[in-house]
Enzyme design. Structure first.
Site, PDB file in Angstrom:
ATOM      1  N   LYS A 267       1.207  -0.782  -0.145  1.00 46.21           N
ATOM      2  CA  LYS A 267      -0.060   0.002   0.219  1.00 46.21           C
ATOM      3  C   LYS A 267       1.126   1.210   0.005  1.00 46.21           C
ATOM      4  CE  LYS A 267      -3.065   2.136   3.223  1.00 46.21           C
ATOM      5  NZ  LYS A 267      -4.050   2.474   4.204  1.00 46.21           N
ATOM      6  N   LYS A 279     -10.158  12.961   7.858  1.00 46.84           N
ATOM      7  CA  LYS A 279      -9.727  12.692   9.653  1.00 46.84           C
ATOM      8  C   LYS A 279      -9.243  13.627  10.205  1.00 46.84           C
ATOM      9  CE  LYS A 279      -6.978   8.557   8.221  1.00 46.84           C
ATOM     10  NZ  LYS A 279      -7.631   8.170   8.747  1.00 46.84           N
ATOM     11  N   ASP A 290       1.388   6.218   5.688  1.00 45.90           N
ATOM     12  CA  ASP A 290       0.611   5.422   5.035  1.00 45.90           C
ATOM     13  C   ASP A 290       1.527   4.521   3.992  1.00 45.90           C
ATOM     14  OD1 ASP A 290      -1.845   3.811   6.100  1.00 45.90           O
ATOM     15  OD2 ASP A 290      -3.123   5.136   5.066  1.00 45.90           O
ATOM     16  N   ASP A 349     -12.039   7.041   3.456  1.00 39.08           N
ATOM     17  CA  ASP A 349     -10.814   6.904   4.282  1.00 39.08           C
ATOM     18  C   ASP A 349     -10.462   5.008   4.508  1.00 39.08           C
ATOM     19  OD1 ASP A 349      -8.754   7.508   6.084  1.00 39.08           O
ATOM     20  OD2 ASP A 349     -10.030   7.463   7.582  1.00 39.08           O
ATOM     21  N   GLU A 351      -9.254   3.963   2.195  1.00 42.41           N
ATOM     22  CA  GLU A 351      -8.938   3.963   0.263  1.00 42.41           C
ATOM     23  C   GLU A 351      -7.545   2.744   0.685  1.00 42.41           C
ATOM     24  OE1 GLU A 351      -7.432   4.865   3.247  1.00 42.41           O
ATOM     25  OE2 GLU A 351      -5.714   5.199   2.761  1.00 42.41           O
ATOM     26  N   ARG A 353      -7.595  -0.156   1.001  1.00 36.94           N
ATOM     27  CA  ARG A 353      -8.672  -1.644   0.327  1.00 36.94           C
ATOM     28  C   ARG A 353      -9.216  -1.343  -1.486  1.00 36.94           C
ATOM     29  NH1 ARG A 353     -12.699  -2.034   4.752  1.00 36.94           N
ATOM     30  NH2 ARG A 353     -10.395  -0.726   5.465  1.00 36.94           N
TER      31      ARG A 353
END
Ligand code: BES
Ligand code: MN
Ligand code: ZN
Length: 494
Positions: A267, A279, A290, A349, A351, A353
Site C-alpha cells: 500500500k 480524518k 501510510d 478513508d 482507501e 483496500r
C-alpha cells in the site's frame, strides 16, 4: 559498517572494545571467563564488588585496560539465565551499540554469541546481531538546522562464534546485512514527509534501486496506463489529489528462470487525509507513514538484491495521495475495479483496500505461487494488536503458518487473525457488488475480507502493519518492519 565473523579459537587480536554478556545471579559464562582471564581478572573483580548486576539491557564499561584483548570491556546484562534467548540477546546487542555510538570506539567485538543463545543457531545469532547493531546506529535523514551531533565512530563489528559455527555464522551475517540495508531503505522512505515522498518520489526510489542493483528491474506506470488497465478502484482514491498516481512494478529474478514468482503488494498512500471522509486533526501527520507497505516492499527488494537471494519476486506498488477536493470521490460513489467488481465507496478513508484490490488483480498476470499484500490498513488492527505483532490474515493454512514461523525466527512477529464468509457478508451493498466498509466491529477482519474477495484462486495472505510499521510519541518513526519477516519467509519459508 563492516561486520565480520571471528572464530573463538583465534580471537586474539586486540580490539577497541570487547562486549561481554553477564547473567543476573549466575556464574560467569565460558566466554566471559575467557575474556576475564585475558584481562587479568578485571571482570571478576568488578562483579565481586557488586558493581554490575547483569540486568538486561544495562551496560557497564571497564575502560583504560592495559592488558587483555581490548582497550575497553563493555559488560552488558543478559538478565536471568532462565528465559534468556532471542529477545534479551537482541536487546543486549542494541544497548551495547548505543553505548559504543557515544564513544570514540571504532571497532568492537561481541562475545555474546560465543556462548550458546537458547533458540538461536549461529546463523541467527549473527543475523540478529547485525540487525540490532544496524538498528541502533540508524539515524533518520532529518531537516534540523542545528549542528548535528557527531556521527558514531563505530565502523567494524566482529561477532565471536565457536570455530565450528563460523560458516553458518557467515551465512546469517550475509542475511543480516541484507535485512539491515532493506530496513534502513524502508525507514528512510517512510520517515520522509509527504511533501517530499510523493508517488513520483517513490517511483524514482524504485528506479534508483534498479540502477544500483542489476538484479532488480523497475517499471513505472503513469495515470494513462493505469486507466488503460481498468484500475477504477485505485484511481478513485487519487481523484482528489494534485499529485499524479503511479503504479510501480518491481521484478527480482534470483531464482530459476521461469519459476513462478512470489508477488508482494504494498500500500503506497503517501498521505492519507481520509479524503471527503476527513480524518480528525490529532495525529494526522502520522498518515505520512501510510506508504509503509510500499516502503517495506522496496526494502525487501533491497535486501534480496543485497543478499543475492535465490528467489523470484515481483513487487507491485499502487501509490497515490488520498485528499479531499472538488473532484474527490464522495461517499456513495460507485467505482469499477480492474477485476470488474463494482464497489460502493461508503467511506473514502477506507482507501487502502481500494488501491490494493487492483494491485492483487494486476498480480495475476505474473502467475504468482503466492501473493502477500502489506498495508497500514486499519486503525482497528492497532487496537487489536498494538505495536508488537502485525495482523496476519490468510485462508491458506500452509501460507499462514509459514509466514508466522518466519516472523518468529526474524523477531518480527505476526499474529493470525480470521478470514471467513461471516465477516465478508458484512460488506454487502444495496447498490454494488460490495461496499468498501462494514460496521465498527472487527474492522481489521472485514478489511482483510474485502481483499480476500479479490484473491479468489490465489494463495494469498494479508499483513496489516498499521501498528507495527512505525512508532508514535517520543520515538516517532518507521520501524523497518516487516522487512525482516518478509525476507526470512522468502529465504527460508516459501
Ligand atoms: N491508513 C488508515 C489506517 C491506519 C489508522 C493506519 C491508524 C495507522 C494508524 C486507513 O486508510 C484508514 O483510514 N482506515 C480506516 C478504515 C475505516 C474507515 C473502516 C480506519 O481504520 O479508521
Ligand atoms: Mn484511510
Ligand atoms: Zn490509509
Amino acid at each position: 559498517m563492516q561486520f565480520h565473523v571471528v572464530k573463538a579459537g583465534s580471537a586474539r587480536a586486540r580490539t577497541a572494545c570487547a562486549i561481554v554478556g553477564i547473567h543476573e545471579n549466575a556464574a560467569m559464562s565460558a566466554a566471559a571467563r575467557r575474556v576475564d582471564r585475558a584481562a587479568g581478572g578485571a571482570i571478576s573483580r568488578l562483579l565481586r564488588r557488586g558493581d554490575f548486576s547483569g540486568k538486561n539491557p544495562e551496560v557497564f564499561p571497564i575502560t583504560a585496560l592495559r592488558r587483555g584483548p581490548a582497550d575497553r570491556i563493555l559488560l552488558v546484562g543478559l538478565g536471568p539465565k532462565a528465559g534468556y534467548g532471542r529477545k534479551a540477546y537482541r536487546r543486549a546487542v542494541f544497548a551495547a551499540t548505543q553505548w559504543l555510538a557515544k564513544t570514540g570506539c571504532a571497532n568492537a567485538v561481541s562475545w555474546l554469541a560465543a556462548d550458546p543463545v537458547p533458540g538461536l543457531d549461529a546463523a541467527y545469532a549473527a543475523r540478529h546481531a547485525v540487525e540490532s547493531v544496524s538498528n541502533a546506529l540508524y539515524r533518520t535523514p532529518d531537516l534540523k538546522t542545528a549542528k548535528k551531533p557527531p556521527l558514531p565512530k563505530l565502523a567494524r563489528f566482529g561477532i565471536v562464534v565457536p570455530d565450528a559455527d563460523s560458516t553458518t555464522a557467515e551465512r546469517g551475517m550475509r542475511d543480516g546485512r541484507g535485512v539491515a540495508a532493506g530496513m534502513a531503505f524502508m525507514k528512510d522512505l517512510a520517515n520522509l514527509p509527504a511533501n517530499v515522498c510523493t508517488p513520483r518520489y517513490l517511483a524514482e526510489a524504485a528506479r534508483d534501486l534498479a540502477k544500483t542493483h542489476k538484479s532488480v528491474r523497475a517499471r513505472v506506470l503513469e495515470e494513462g496506463e493505469i486507466r488503460k488497465l481498468g484500475m477504477g478502484s485505485f484511481l478513485s482514491v487519487t481523484r482528489g489529489s494534485d499529485e499524479p498516481p503511479r503504479l510501480i512494478v518491481l521484478e527480482y529474478e534470483g531464482g530459476e528462470k521461469g519459476d513462478a514468482p512470489v508477488a508482494l503488494i504494498g500500500k503506497g498512500i503517501t498521505f492519507d487525509t481520509g479524503g471527503i471522509s476527513l480524518k480528525q486533526p490529532p495525529g494526522m501527520d502520522e498518515m505520512k507513514f501510510d506508504m509503509s507497505g510500499a516502503a517495506s516492499v522496496l526494502g525487501t527488494f533491497k535486501a534480496l538484491a543485497t543478499i543475492g537471494a535465490p528467489v523470484n519476486v515481483v513487487g507491485i506498488i499502487p501509490t497515490c495521495e488520498n485528499m479531499p477536493s472538488g473532484r474527490a470521490t464522495k461517499p456513495g460513489d460507485i467505482v469499477t475495479s480492474m477485476a470488474g467488481k463494482t464497489i460502493e465507496v461508503l467511506n473514502t478513508d477506507a482507501e487502502g483496500r481500494l488501491v490494493l484490490c487492483d494491485g492483487i488483480t494486476y498480480a495475476r498476470r505474473f502467475k504468482p505461487r503466492a501473493v502477500v499484500d502489506i498495508a497500514t490498513l486499519t486503525g482497528a488492527c492497532v487496537i487489536a494488536l498494538g505495536a508488537h505483532y502485525c495482523g496476519l490474515f490468510s485462508p491458506d493454512e500452509k501460507l499462514a503458518a509459514a509466514i508466522a514461523a518466519a516472523g518468529d525466527r526474524a523477531d518480527d512477529r505476526a499474529w493470525r487473525m480470521p478470514v471467513a464468509e461471516e465477516y465478508a457478508d458484512l460488506l454487502k451493498s444495496n447498490f454494488a457488488d460490495l461496499a468498501n466498509v462494514a460496521g465498527r466491529e472487527a474492522g481489521a477482519v472485514t478489511a482483510a475480507c474485502f481483499l480476500w474477495k479479490f484473491a479468489d484462486g490465489l494463495s494469498w495472505a494479508h499483513l496489516d502493519i498499521a501498528g507495527s510499521a512505525y512508532l508514535t510519541g517520543a520515538h516517532k518513526g518507521s520501524t523497518g518492519r516487516p522487512v525482516p519477516l518478509l525476507v526470512d519467509w522468502l529465504l527460508h519459508g516459501t
